[in-house]
Design a protein around this motif. Structure first.
Motif, PDB file in Angstrom:
ATOM      1  N   MET A 206      -3.860  12.456   0.302  1.00 40.31           N
ATOM      2  CA  MET A 206      -5.076  12.204  -0.457  1.00 40.31           C
ATOM      3  C   MET A 206      -4.790  11.520  -1.787  1.00 40.31           C
ATOM      4  O   MET A 206      -5.573  10.683  -2.255  1.00 40.31           O
ATOM      5  CB  MET A 206      -5.838  13.506  -0.667  1.00 40.31           C
ATOM      6  N   GLU A 207      -3.676  11.836  -2.403  1.00 39.01           N
ATOM      7  CA  GLU A 207      -3.305  11.146  -3.639  1.00 39.01           C
ATOM      8  C   GLU A 207      -3.089   9.659  -3.363  1.00 39.01           C
ATOM      9  O   GLU A 207      -3.494   8.796  -4.156  1.00 39.01           O
ATOM     10  CB  GLU A 207      -2.038  11.778  -4.216  1.00 39.01           C
ATOM     11  N   LEU A 208      -2.470   9.345  -2.249  1.00 38.18           N
ATOM     12  CA  LEU A 208      -2.275   7.947  -1.859  1.00 38.18           C
ATOM     13  C   LEU A 208      -3.613   7.263  -1.613  1.00 38.18           C
ATOM     14  O   LEU A 208      -3.811   6.100  -1.974  1.00 38.18           O
ATOM     15  CB  LEU A 208      -1.399   7.871  -0.616  1.00 38.18           C
ATOM     16  N   SER A 209      -4.574   7.974  -1.008  1.00 36.26           N
ATOM     17  CA  SER A 209      -5.877   7.357  -0.771  1.00 36.26           C
ATOM     18  C   SER A 209      -6.588   7.059  -2.085  1.00 36.26           C
ATOM     19  O   SER A 209      -7.341   6.082  -2.183  1.00 36.26           O
ATOM     20  CB  SER A 209      -6.741   8.255   0.121  1.00 36.26           C
ATOM     21  N   SER A 210      -6.350   7.863  -3.115  1.00 35.24           N
ATOM     22  CA  SER A 210      -6.899   7.570  -4.441  1.00 35.24           C
ATOM     23  C   SER A 210      -6.295   6.282  -4.997  1.00 35.24           C
ATOM     24  O   SER A 210      -7.000   5.446  -5.573  1.00 35.24           O
ATOM     25  CB  SER A 210      -6.616   8.736  -5.389  1.00 35.24           C
ATOM     26  N   TYR A 211      -5.005   6.122  -4.801  1.00 32.39           N
ATOM     27  CA  TYR A 211      -4.321   4.905  -5.254  1.00 32.39           C
ATOM     28  C   TYR A 211      -4.921   3.663  -4.585  1.00 32.39           C
ATOM     29  O   TYR A 211      -5.153   2.628  -5.233  1.00 32.39           O
ATOM     30  CB  TYR A 211      -2.831   5.025  -4.923  1.00 32.39           C
TER      31      TYR A 211
ATOM     32  N   LYS B 234      10.336  10.495   7.271  1.00 25.92           N
ATOM     33  CA  LYS B 234      11.313   9.447   7.000  1.00 25.92           C
ATOM     34  C   LYS B 234      10.698   8.127   7.463  1.00 25.92           C
ATOM     35  O   LYS B 234      10.878   7.693   8.598  1.00 25.92           O
ATOM     36  CB  LYS B 234      12.631   9.725   7.724  1.00 25.92           C
ATOM     37  N   ALA B 235       9.941   7.506   6.561  1.00 25.54           N
ATOM     38  CA  ALA B 235       9.159   6.316   6.908  1.00 25.54           C
ATOM     39  C   ALA B 235       9.638   5.106   6.129  1.00 25.54           C
ATOM     40  O   ALA B 235      10.448   5.208   5.202  1.00 25.54           O
ATOM     41  CB  ALA B 235       7.676   6.573   6.622  1.00 25.54           C
TER      42      ALA B 235
ATOM     43  N   ALA C 255       0.818  -1.208   0.000  1.00 23.98           N
ATOM     44  CA  ALA C 255       0.000   0.000   0.000  1.00 23.98           C
ATOM     45  C   ALA C 255       0.854   1.261   0.000  1.00 23.98           C
ATOM     46  O   ALA C 255       0.413   2.308  -0.496  1.00 23.98           O
ATOM     47  CB  ALA C 255      -0.923  -0.001   1.216  1.00 23.98           C
ATOM     48  N   LEU C 256       2.073   1.174   0.541  1.00 23.91           N
ATOM     49  CA  LEU C 256       2.887   2.376   0.713  1.00 23.91           C
ATOM     50  C   LEU C 256       4.085   2.465  -0.220  1.00 23.91           C
ATOM     51  O   LEU C 256       4.514   3.575  -0.568  1.00 23.91           O
ATOM     52  CB  LEU C 256       3.375   2.455   2.161  1.00 23.91           C
ATOM     53  N   MET C 257       4.645   1.342  -0.605  1.00 20.53           N
ATOM     54  CA  MET C 257       5.886   1.384  -1.375  1.00 20.53           C
ATOM     55  C   MET C 257       5.810   2.254  -2.635  1.00 20.53           C
ATOM     56  O   MET C 257       6.742   3.015  -2.925  1.00 20.53           O
ATOM     57  CB  MET C 257       6.332  -0.037  -1.728  1.00 20.53           C
ATOM     58  N   PRO C 258       4.730   2.211  -3.422  1.00 22.12           N
ATOM     59  CA  PRO C 258       4.701   3.045  -4.628  1.00 22.12           C
ATOM     60  C   PRO C 258       4.795   4.547  -4.346  1.00 22.12           C
ATOM     61  O   PRO C 258       5.163   5.317  -5.236  1.00 22.12           O
ATOM     62  CB  PRO C 258       3.345   2.691  -5.258  1.00 22.12           C
ATOM     63  N   TYR C 259       4.459   4.968  -3.134  1.00 19.42           N
ATOM     64  CA  TYR C 259       4.506   6.391  -2.789  1.00 19.42           C
ATOM     65  C   TYR C 259       5.608   6.726  -1.791  1.00 19.42           C
ATOM     66  O   TYR C 259       5.780   7.898  -1.429  1.00 19.42           O
ATOM     67  CB  TYR C 259       3.151   6.843  -2.230  1.00 19.42           C
ATOM     68  N   LEU C 260       6.354   5.729  -1.358  1.00 16.33           N
ATOM     69  CA  LEU C 260       7.294   5.966  -0.259  1.00 16.33           C
ATOM     70  C   LEU C 260       8.426   6.911  -0.649  1.00 16.33           C
ATOM     71  O   LEU C 260       8.854   7.745   0.151  1.00 16.33           O
ATOM     72  CB  LEU C 260       7.861   4.627   0.231  1.00 16.33           C
TER      73      LEU C 260
ATOM     74  N   SER D  45      11.282  -1.656   4.896  1.00 14.64           N
ATOM     75  CA  SER D  45      11.751  -1.605   3.501  1.00 14.64           C
ATOM     76  C   SER D  45      11.725  -0.180   2.971  1.00 14.64           C
ATOM     77  O   SER D  45      10.820   0.609   3.291  1.00 14.64           O
ATOM     78  CB  SER D  45      10.868  -2.483   2.609  1.00 14.64           C
ATOM     79  N   LEU D  46      12.723   0.108   2.142  1.00 16.98           N
ATOM     80  CA  LEU D  46      12.809   1.385   1.446  1.00 16.98           C
ATOM     81  C   LEU D  46      12.959   1.132  -0.051  1.00 16.98           C
ATOM     82  O   LEU D  46      13.434   0.064  -0.467  1.00 16.98           O
ATOM     83  CB  LEU D  46      14.018   2.189   1.944  1.00 16.98           C
ATOM     84  N   PRO D  47      12.567   2.100  -0.876  1.00 22.69           N
ATOM     85  CA  PRO D  47      12.823   1.961  -2.312  1.00 22.69           C
ATOM     86  C   PRO D  47      14.334   1.897  -2.561  1.00 22.69           C
ATOM     87  O   PRO D  47      15.132   2.505  -1.837  1.00 22.69           O
ATOM     88  CB  PRO D  47      12.219   3.243  -2.915  1.00 22.69           C
ATOM     89  N   HIS D  48      14.731   1.163  -3.578  1.00 24.31           N
ATOM     90  CA  HIS D  48      16.155   1.039  -3.896  1.00 24.31           C
ATOM     91  C   HIS D  48      16.703   2.400  -4.294  1.00 24.31           C
ATOM     92  O   HIS D  48      16.084   3.129  -5.069  1.00 24.31           O
ATOM     93  CB  HIS D  48      16.349   0.037  -5.037  1.00 24.31           C
TER      94      HIS D  48
END
Length: 879
Positions: A605-610, A468-469, A454-459, A492-495
């Motif tokens: 809010m953009e994340l909630s749309s996703y 810093k999450a 749920a979070l990785m695409p926006y992290l 986990s963090l994005p590469h």
């Protein structure tokens, strides 16, 4: 002053004539005018509340108020026959009758109802049953019409009209206001003389989709979320193929000159002056209880004051130890005198004390002690409590059974690379209670709290802000005593070289001492930050508030007040449109309170749309949700047709009882009006309603195949049960525990401001020597804590006018005695569920009911008193 008022009034009467239906005697007293009209009369009793009684900012009626009332033409009524038609096939309209004693009773200084009399001219031979009435308000102010009751109608006896609506001066309306008797009927069963009236009223409520709406308008329409940000601030409009979203109520405000796709935003100080149909607005008691008022003030006035206070009292804005946070509840923080002076310019002392929780003598900012630390200051830090809150906390909706090991990602590997978990069996075998991973999976004992996909695409975007999450996964095992034990946390963090290279992941494990204990405590904090943000934005805002608004709008546009499904559902819509409109003004807007207090920041809010892309109406039904998450399996032998795999799962256990009780009520009620499936298929209003919900209200989901077709009785019952469940119990479960669990921010931090300290760094050394200070530097700052706690304290309160599940605001909401009897039975069943929940909370063998913090799970107890109670299921999403 009185003499001047008397002369003004008498002068008005001499000039305008007797327009108000009353006269003034020589002593200056207003008395009832004696009607000169002969013939038989039908007596009516009108209950209403005048606007100056209900206006939060106006506490008394002035001479000018009385003067403007007398210049009006009074309030008149015309009955409409349901049995006798005129030449155009419409019900015959009776002669006008005036409201009597309109100004004989000066409005009280407190909110209250007034009873007035109206005498209708009556012709026994030529009218029949009065099934509706017109009302014309000739005054200059509006009033709340609660009811009209006719006594001794020839041939019919008592006839009641349950109105519950604001009536503005007649000049504000294109058509006269109409109200129907509290009868219930399907469209096909509408008496012919009322058929056109029924259809026209729905047309009036739909409007024509043009112009800016004014407060007296009664128009329900749809729009995009184009009002929560401004052009160029980096937040997109929500709604449409790129950023799908439920629709919200249309206001028609002018468009922004910089980009006409955006609606202009109101200044924050405008506060409560946001258009929703007037009957959807907060009632006077909710305003006077500060629930609406305090939200406005928190954003516009108190927040700046908190900034100044923190800068003065604690330069740097950091807590040094947990006791500093406890001081917010035990001793309070001093409020500088200049802050008090600035605030007193705008607020009366009682308002100020409410908003800042201050005492005039001590000037201390002090909060109510949250339940989670009332009995034990440290129990929240235990692994047992960390895990228990996943099934009995404020967000018990995410945990699911692990079916594949290691946990797998559903993110597209072409875009995000390898996002599968790197947790190995070696990592967790010591905590598996003697089982292998395969044995634990087969015995259905492994569970996961998964916030990764749920979070990785926006992290990457989120971490470009001050946040810093991590994207987190937490694995747990179900122990033999029914409790859950965390085994490992993966952060986990994005590469750093790009999304296509997958995730950089690291695992953390339970520890009892030393710096490793502090690191484990921080790992849990990062998980809770994810969970708190997901809870507020998705479980709470999106999955209750936002998704329900289209149902509210469609119901008023397509289902007549006479329709049985309208009568079934409308109590579960109270205040929802208004609290949502207000949320768009100060909570979920750009730079609003949610962005300032949660880790998602400007991408919230953009994340909630996703995440809305994955929303499925069928899966909002509690049994379907539990099955989807693998925490329950179908079992025809079980009470609710389900077997819970975590038997001591307080939310699920209590929730299934509430769900079943609601479903039984809905089944029994609907069976009164739908004798077979064809009655559902041929119900033109019902089918139009369901079509509009899908194609307009949730327009971005209209092509989904999972929508119920609403062609049979079971689909109707399941649909209505789900709507009521979301509005009542689901919202209660995720809303009213916010302060009891999250009011102590270290237990449920909403922001992480630094990443995990690396070995050898200054931060790591501080974690070794001052673990509490290091922990507090990573989670919410002092200002973020004060603002966040202030917000959730308001959101967790019940208003004094709240109506709870199993109750109705009016006992005469329908004239159908069978429906009233069924509802009475429903209320008794709800009370019995409450008794059983209370008994379960006493069972010491059910360890998840109270846990180490000794906070019994009460969020699904149906009843509550006013205030901050941590219990109670209101009928609707009303705060």
């Amino acid at each position: 002053m009185f003499g001047i008022g008397k002369n003004i009034i008498e002068g008005a009467l001499n000039t305008t004539g007797d327009l108000a239906g009353s006269v003034i005697n020589a002593g200056g007293n207003i008395v009832e005018k004696v009607s000169s009209i002969g013939g038989k009369k039908i007596k009516g009793k009108v209950i209403l509340m005048r606007s100056n009684v209900l206006d939060f900012t106006q506490l008394h009626s002035s001479v000018l108020d009385t003067f403007t009332e007398i210049l009006g033409s009074g309030v008149t009524f015309q009955l409409i026959s349901a049995t006798q038609a005129s030449f155009d096939s419409r019900g015959k309209v009776g002669k006008k009758a005036s409201l009597e004693q309109w100004i004989t009773s000066i409005p009280p200084l407190f909110a209250g109802e007034s009873v007035f009399q109206v005498n209708f001219p009556w012709d026994d031979n030529d009218f029949g049953y009065p099934g509706a009435f017109y009302i014309q308000n000739g005054h200059t102010s509006h009033f709340f019409l609660k009811s009209l009751t006719l006594e001794d109608v020839p041939g019919y006896g008592r006839v009641h009209f349950d109105c519950n609506s604001w009536v503005y001066p007649s000049g504000r309306y294109k058509k006269d206001r109409i109200f129907f008797a509290n009868n219930t009927c399907l469209p096909k069963d509408t008496p012919d003389p009322l058929r056109k009236y029924r259809e026209e009223e729905l047309l009036n409520l739909r409007g024509d989709g043009t112009a800016e709406r004014k407060e007296w308008d009664r128009i329900y329409d749809y729009d995009l979320y184009n009002d929560i940000s401004e052009p160029g601030d980096g937040r997109p409009i929500l709604g449409g193929s790129q950023y799908p979203y439920p629709r919200r109520g249309r206001t028609g405000r002018r468009r922004d000159w910089k980009d006409s796709k955006y609606e202009t935003r109101l200044p924050v100080v405008s506060g409560l002056n946001i258009y929703v149909p007037r009957d959807e607005n907060f009632g006077h008691l909710k305003l006077s209880d500060f629930l609406g008022f305090a939200l406005k003030s928190l954003a516009s006035t108190v927040f700046p004051a908190l900034v100044g206070m923190v800068n003065i009292t604690r330069p740097g804005g950091e807590f040094d130890k947990f006791q500093d946070v406890h001081d917010l509840y035990e001793g309070g923080l001093p409020v500088p005198l200049d802050v008090i002076r600035n605030l007193t310019k705008d607020f009366t002392p009682p308002m100020l004390q409410e908003l800042l929780r201050t005492d005039n003598d001590q000037r201390l900012l002090k909060f109510s002690p949250p339940q989670v630390v009332k009995e034990d200051k440290f129990a929240w830090q235990t692994d047992e409590e960390f895990a228990r809150e996943m099934v009995a906390g404020v967000n018990p909706l995410i945990i699911r059974r692990l079916e594949v090991f290691p946990p797998q990602s559903k993110l597209d590997p072409k875009i995000y690379g390898d996002q599968h978990s790197k947790i190995s069996e070696e990592n967790i075998k010591s905590g598996l209670e003697g089982l292998t991973v395969d044995e634990a999976l087969n015995q259905r004992k492994l569970f996961i709290l998964d916030h990764h996909d749920a979070l990785m695409p926006y992290l990457r975007k989120i971490n470009s802000t001050k946040t810093k999450a991590y994207a987190t996964r937490t694995l747990l095992i179900l122990k033999n005593d029914g409790t859950l034990k965390p085994l490992v946390i993966e952060l986990s963090l994005p590469h750093p070289q790009g999304d296509q290279f997958g995730a950089n992941s690291k695992q953390y494990f339970p520890a009892e001492e030393g710096v490793q204990k502090s690191i484990w405590q921080l790992a849990k904090a990062y998980v809770v930050v994810n969970d708190a943000g997901y809870h507020q934005l998705i479980s709470h805002w999106l999955h209750t508030h936002a998704v329900q608004e289209p149902f509210v709008i469609a119901t008023h546009r397509q289902l007549s007040v006479l329709h049985p499904i309208h009568k079934l559902l409308v109590p579960h819509y109270k205040d929802t449109m208004f609290i949502n409109a207000f949320a768009r003004q100060v909570l979920v807007n750009s730079d609003g309170l949610l962005e300032q207090t949660h880790f998602q920041s400007k991408y919230a809010m953009e994340l909630s749309s996703y995440i809305y892309k994955e929303w499925n109406f069928l899966e909002q039904a509690l049994p379907a949700n539990l099955i989807k998450r693998g925490v329950a399996v179908e079992d025809a032998r079980s009470t609710h047709g389900l077997k819970l795999l975590i038997e001591d799962y307080p939310f699920a256990v209590d929730g299934l009882e509430i769900w079943s009780t609601i479903k039984t009520w809905v089944t029994n009620y609907c069976s009164l009006y739908y004798k077979d499936d064809s009655a559902i298929q041929n119900d033109v209003e019902l089918q139009s309603w369901w079509k509009e919900v899908r194609e307009k209200g949730h327009a971005d989901k209209k092509n989904e195949t999972w929508w119920p077709k609403l062609q049979n009785f079971n689909e109707l019952v399941e649909t209505c049960t789900t709507i009521i469940w979301i509005s009542s119990a689901l919202h209660a479960a995720v809303n009213f525990g916010q302060y009891p669990y999250g009011g102590f921010i270290p237990n449920r931090p909403t922001i992480s401001r630094r990443h995990m300290p690396e070995v050898g760094s200054v931060e790591y050394k501080e974690l070794e020597s001052k673990p509490e200070k290091a922990y507090l530097k990573i989670i919410n700052s002092m200002l973020q804590t004060l603002l966040g706690v202030s917000l959730i304290e308001i959101l967790s309160r019940h208003a004094s006018d709240e109506v709870y599940l199993g109750q109705r605001a009016s006992i005469e909401w329908t004239s159908d005695k069978a429906a009233l009897e069924l509802f009475e039975y429903f209320g008794k069943e709800v009370s019995e569920v409450e008794s059983r929940i209370i008994e379960r909370n006493k069972d010491v063998n059910l360890k998840n009911r109270s846990g180490p913090v000794n906070v019994p799970y009460t969020l699904l107890l149906p009843s509550s008193s006013e205030g901050l109670t941590g219990r109670g299921i209101p009928n609707s999403i009303s705060i």
